[in-house]
Scaffold this active site. Structure first.
Site, PDB file in Angstrom:
ATOM      1  CE  LYS A   1       7.014   2.581   2.404  1.00  0.00           C
ATOM      2  NZ  LYS A   1       6.317   2.243   1.329  1.00  0.00           N
ATOM      3  NE  ARG A   2       1.254   1.665  11.689  1.00  0.00           N
ATOM      4  CZ  ARG A   2       0.209   1.539  12.431  1.00  0.00           C
ATOM      5  NH1 ARG A   2      -1.009   1.682  12.278  1.00  0.00           N
ATOM      6  NH2 ARG A   2       0.388   0.723  13.683  1.00  0.00           N
TER       7      ARG A   2
ATOM      8  CB  THR B   1      -1.556   2.418  -2.208  1.00  0.00           C
ATOM      9  OG1 THR B   1      -1.528   2.416  -0.692  1.00  0.00           O
ATOM     10  CG2 THR B   1      -2.234   1.298  -2.678  1.00  0.00           C
TER      11      THR B   1
ATOM     12  CE  LYS C   1      -2.278   7.044  -2.023  1.00  0.00           C
ATOM     13  NZ  LYS C   1      -2.190   6.542  -0.427  1.00  0.00           N
TER      14      LYS C   1
HETATM   15  C1  26V Z   1      -3.951  -6.135  10.073  1.00  0.00           C
HETATM   16  C2  26V Z   1      -4.297  -6.435  11.369  1.00  0.00           C
HETATM   17  C3  26V Z   1      -3.697  -7.513  12.040  1.00  0.00           C
HETATM   18  C4  26V Z   1      -4.513  -8.098  13.081  1.00  0.00           C
HETATM   19  C5  26V Z   1      -5.445  -7.094  13.829  1.00  0.00           C
HETATM   20  C6  26V Z   1      -5.336  -5.944  13.380  1.00  0.00           C
HETATM   21  C7  26V Z   1      -5.196  -5.466  12.158  1.00  0.00           C
HETATM   22  C8  26V Z   1      -5.545  -4.442  11.473  1.00  0.00           C
HETATM   23  C9  26V Z   1      -4.990  -4.234  10.209  1.00  0.00           C
HETATM   24  C10 26V Z   1      -4.127  -5.174   9.528  1.00  0.00           C
HETATM   25  C11 26V Z   1      -3.926  -4.641   7.983  1.00  0.00           C
HETATM   26  C12 26V Z   1      -2.770  -5.560   7.498  1.00  0.00           C
HETATM   27  C13 26V Z   1      -2.966  -5.514   6.204  1.00  0.00           C
HETATM   28  C14 26V Z   1      -2.528  -4.261   5.481  1.00  0.00           C
HETATM   29  O1  26V Z   1      -2.668  -3.145   5.811  1.00  0.00           O
HETATM   30  N1  26V Z   1      -1.926  -4.666   4.248  1.00  0.00           N
HETATM   31  C15 26V Z   1      -1.527  -3.463   3.385  1.00  0.00           C
HETATM   32  O2  26V Z   1      -2.641  -3.279   2.339  1.00  0.00           O
HETATM   33  C16 26V Z   1      -2.434  -2.282   1.395  1.00  0.00           C
HETATM   34  C17 26V Z   1      -3.717  -2.217   0.555  1.00  0.00           C
HETATM   35  O3  26V Z   1      -3.840  -3.456  -0.321  1.00  0.00           O
HETATM   36  C18 26V Z   1      -1.306  -2.753   0.696  1.00  0.00           C
HETATM   37  O4  26V Z   1      -0.903  -1.683  -0.217  1.00  0.00           O
HETATM   38  C19 26V Z   1       0.036  -3.051   1.596  1.00  0.00           C
HETATM   39  O5  26V Z   1       1.180  -3.441   0.840  1.00  0.00           O
HETATM   40  C20 26V Z   1      -0.105  -3.916   2.713  1.00  0.00           C
HETATM   41  O6  26V Z   1       0.609  -4.227   3.657  1.00  0.00           O
END
Ligand code: 26V
Length: 812
Positions: free
Chosen positions: A534-535, A642, A646
């Protein structure tokens, strides 16, 4: 689709020859892949056209899923599979002395997303098409995907990911449907002849938005939806104004690269440009398409649902208002009614540092008309709420606050539905993060637990397991995942347990060979494969995993006869380039890997494998071969997760805190069939709330913790440049923000329970079977059915009987 092997072989030879003007025998793998991909796309094209036409003919309501990120993975096999041609194509290629798997590997994996959010969007695209729901994706065609990660000396290095270098066979450039997007300049309102106030613009930057469409192929149902990704270009009529190449930069840069930060909000102008670019082009194109329905504007919400995937596309709301008011001349109230009934919003994170807030000055300058509209939405909101809810709640929920535009507030105020992505996450939104809004609009809030497409993550990624399931319970589970529960009946069947163990071992052997090939590390397929992919983020706690590895290392060194089951710890993780701490964790994991992998005292008892460049394709190789799925975020922090779903579907046992969807996994499979440890979300809130936690005290009083932390700073780990000290400092001197030390002992105990169970192979495999059999509720088909029914109010639109069964009631 019906096609004989013979017909396919003929088509393929013709296709190759028409593209390259020599016989396929002389083609390179890339050329063969291109020819095959284009041929499959040709097969898809008539369904693609028919689907589009039938939606219009039936005036079907359509969903538009707006997302800054999509992570589709390679598409050759999934498209071929969903068309029902996998066997035909595979046999045909065999006859020609070619291998489908080899050709499939030649496809670039489009990394147009950071992680879970983008992958979810792509699972949803697959499910929308497979459920025959009229659904479209709307996003950006980034020229460069997420950076390619390499390790140099154990440090992450970022390289450009030029995924379009050798053409993309799946996309179609659609010049007929371009739009113009305007930025900057001056804007003012003037009364026209009809007495309407009309905005006038001068000195704007005009950008041409060119759509590239990609077919989203439904599973054996002849439906093909559309994913539309926009690319920024100079408008043809303005080309002569751009006399030098450099002058074109402000336009080209808009869709050049994906922002690689999924953890930290940065108020960067270019990101705001990207967001508005995608939103404006998307909304214009939807409203243009709506005109084909020949219906009054007030009916837009009956025919269009726009979904806002996280706040990134929230400018949909003022953009739709702008078009309806400025271009279609509706009144404010009419436009607002339409907009808010059309839009819905999903929140994907509670991390405060990730919530978008744009500086007002920036928004005003870049999007003057949009800012005017946001200001008006805010004024009307405040005016309406003040008498009802008073000062505190009104100002805390306002869109404009302390010089910024709060995008989550805009999204909630302008949407009829707000959802979280797992029950716990939704509860936290309602009780904490969006608490005041929940008081104002309780009816808007709902939960939609995430899901995954079994087609990609089981059927295609794990063919041996799929075959086993087909043999035991029949094939119905493939179109009706609820049938998977029938597999529970086999938990006591020795033969099935034996065969399931063989499937896993076989997958582990394949992964071991891959590890040998790309990392040069020899691992024992009989060891426990323990995986965290994961990230990289402090809240996900890869460093807790690391501390446990160090703990085992120190134990073995101290007592070589300690009874540990051999373990391979596998990592895959990219860190945001600017996230220093995450990069330090990567370096320390790699350094500990070097230490344990090369220590003869350790042998096979411990191996550490950190794959470079983690992404969808790598996940497809790793997940089917996993025994232990590490889902160890600090409770309350991971919205859903998610990959946890899987892994479960592929028979891994979950080692988890009670966070995100882990809780629902526990509810379905039972606590006894996974390994749960650590604080609960309520306990985390309490510990953090009362300020009682003292990490230094814990370090000083707990000898296990102390020994491991000291190893970070006393030279045990070689080749560090202060990264061990940085971890130590954050955990001890800065009081361990994510409570790693607090959960550490119970984490170690859970790992000991894993060893104990693994020694009983039959019992382990029985639990693995129960995990597979309980994984159906996490089908994205079900998640999408719930979005469709509760939020979007859209229905399947299918010529025949639905192949994939919708299910809305809770199962089991
Ligand atoms: C956040 C940001 C913040 C600032 C600008 C760029 C940027 C790009 C992407 C994100 C994404 C953060 C949110 C995210 O990826 N959440 C993840 O979403 C998944 C699908 O719902 C979830 O399974 C993960 O727990 C959650 O961390």
């Amino acid at each position: 689709m019906k096609l004989s092997v013979k017909e396919f072989v003929k088509d393929f030879k013709n296709q190759f020859q028409s593209m390259y003007a020599y016989p396929y025998e002389e083609g390179s793998t890339e050329q063969l892949y291109n020819a095959l991909g284009l041929l499959i796309k040709n097969y898809v094209s008539s369904n693609w056209k028919d689907t589009r036409e039938s939606y219009i003919k039936q005036s079907a309501k359509q969903v538009y899923y707006f997302s800054m990120e999509f992570l589709p993975g390679r598409q050759l096999k999934s498209n071929t599979y969903n068309l029902g041609l996998l066997e035909t194509v595979s046999k045909g290629l065999d006859q020609l002395g070619l291998s489908l798997d080899e050709l499939a590997e030649a496809e670039a994996d489009p990394a147009l997303g950071n992680g879970g959010l983008g992958r979810l969007a792509s699972c949803f695209m697959d499910s929308l098409a497979s459920m025959a729901i009229p659904g479209n994706g709307n996003g950006i065609r980034y020229q460069y995907g997420l950076f390619r990660q390499k390790f140099v000396d154990g440090y992450q290095v970022e390289l450009p990911e030029n995924w379009l270098r050798y053409r993309n066979v799946w996309e179609t450039r659609n010049d007929k449907s371009t739009c113009m997007v305007r930025f900057g300049g001056n804007v003012w309102l003037e009364e026209n002849e009809q007495g309407h106030l009309e905005p006038k613009y001068e000195n704007t930057l005009n950008v041409l938005a060119v759509p590239y469409d990609t077919p989203m192929v439904g599973y054996k149902n002849e439906r093909v939806n559309n994913l539309r990704l926009w690319s920024a270009e100079i408008p043809v009529e303005e080309e002569s104004n751009y006399l030098t190449i450099d002058a074109t930069d402000p336009i080209k840069e808009i869709t050049e690269a994906l922002y690689p930060d999924d953890s930290n909000y940065e108020g960067r102008l270019l990101r705001l440009k990207q967001e508005y670019f995608m939103v404006s082009a998307g909304v214009q194109s939807i409203l243009r398409h709506y005109r084909k329905y020949n219906m009054p504007r007030k009916n837009i919400p009956d025919k269009v649902a726009i979904h806002i995937n996280d706040t990134h596309p929230a400018l949909v709301i003022p953009e739709m208002m702008r078009i309806l008011i400025d271009e279609e001349h509706l009144s404010w109230d009419q436009a607002w009614e339409i907009t808010f009934k059309t839009c819905s919003y999903t929140n994907h994170t509670i991390l405060r540092e990730a919530l978008e807030k744009w500086p007002i000055d920036m928004m005003k300058e870049l999007l003057p008309r949009i800012y005017m509209i946001i200001e008006e939405i805010n004024n009307r909101y405040v005016e309406h709420m003040l008498p009802l809810y008073g000062e505190r709640i009104t100002w805390q929920t306002a869109i404009l606050q302390n010089g910024v535009v709060n995008m989550a507030h805009l999204a909630v105020i302008g949407s009829h539905s707000v959802n979280g992505v797992a029950q716990l996450h939704t509860d936290i939104l309602m009780n904490d993060v969006l608490k005041d809004f929940f008081e104002i609009y309780p009816e808007r809030f709902n939960n939609k637990t995430n899901g995954i497409t079994q087609r990609r993550w089981m059927h295609l990624a794990n063919p041996d397991l799929t075959q086993l399931l087909d043999d035991k319970i029949g094939k119905a589970w493939k179109s009706n995942p609820a049938e998977l529960k029938v597999f529970k009946g086999y938990e006591k069947d020795k033969q099935t347990i034996k065969e399931l163990a063989e499937v896993k071992l076989n997958n582990k052997k394949k992964l071991a060979a891959h590890i040998e090939k790309v990392k040069g590390i020899t691992v024992d397929p009989n060891a426990i494969f323990d995986v965290q992919i994961k990230r990289l983020h402090a809240y996900k706690r890869q460093h807790m995993n690391l501390l446990h590895i160090l703990h085992r290392y120190l134990e073995i060194k101290q007592n070589p006869s300690v009874d540990y089951v051999p373990r391979v710890f596998i990592f895959g993780a990219k860190a945001a380039p600017s996230y220093v701490y995450a990069k330090q964790i990567i370096k320390v994991i790699n350094a500990v890997g070097d230490l344990v992998n090369n220590d003869p005292d350790i042998g096979n008892k411990l191996k550490v494998v950190f794959f470079e460049n983690y992404g969808v394709s790598l996940a497809e190789k790793i997940i089917p071969a996993t025994d232990v799925s590490e889902q160890i975020s600090l409770a309350s922090m991971e919205a859903s997760g998610t990959s946890n779903m899987k892994f479960m579907a592929n028979g891994a046992l979950t080692l988890a805190t009670l966070d995100g969807a882990n809780i629902e996994i526990r509810d379905y499979v039972g606590e006894e069939n996974m390994f749960i440890f650590g604080l609960t979300s309520d306990e985390v809130y309490e510990v953090r709330g009362n300020g009682s936690y003292n990490a230094r005290e814990l370090y000083q009083s707990n000898s296990t913790v102390k020994r491991v932390l000291d190893a970070l700073i006393n030279g045990t780990i070689l080749n560090l440049e202060g990264e061990g000290d940085a971890l130590f400092d954050s955990l001890v001197n800065y009081n361990d923000e994510y409570l790693v030390l607090k959960d550490f002992e119970s984490y170690i105990q859970a790992h000991e329970a894993i060893d104990a169970l693994y020694k009983d192979q039959k019992e382990w495999t029985r639990k693995s079977l129960l995990n597979i059999a309980s994984s159906a509720p996490f089908s994205a088909d079900y998640t999408i059915s719930r979005y469709a029914e509760d939020i979007w109010k859209v229905k399947p639109c299918c010529p025949g009987k639905l192949k994939v069964q919708p299910r809305n009631e809770p199962m089991y």
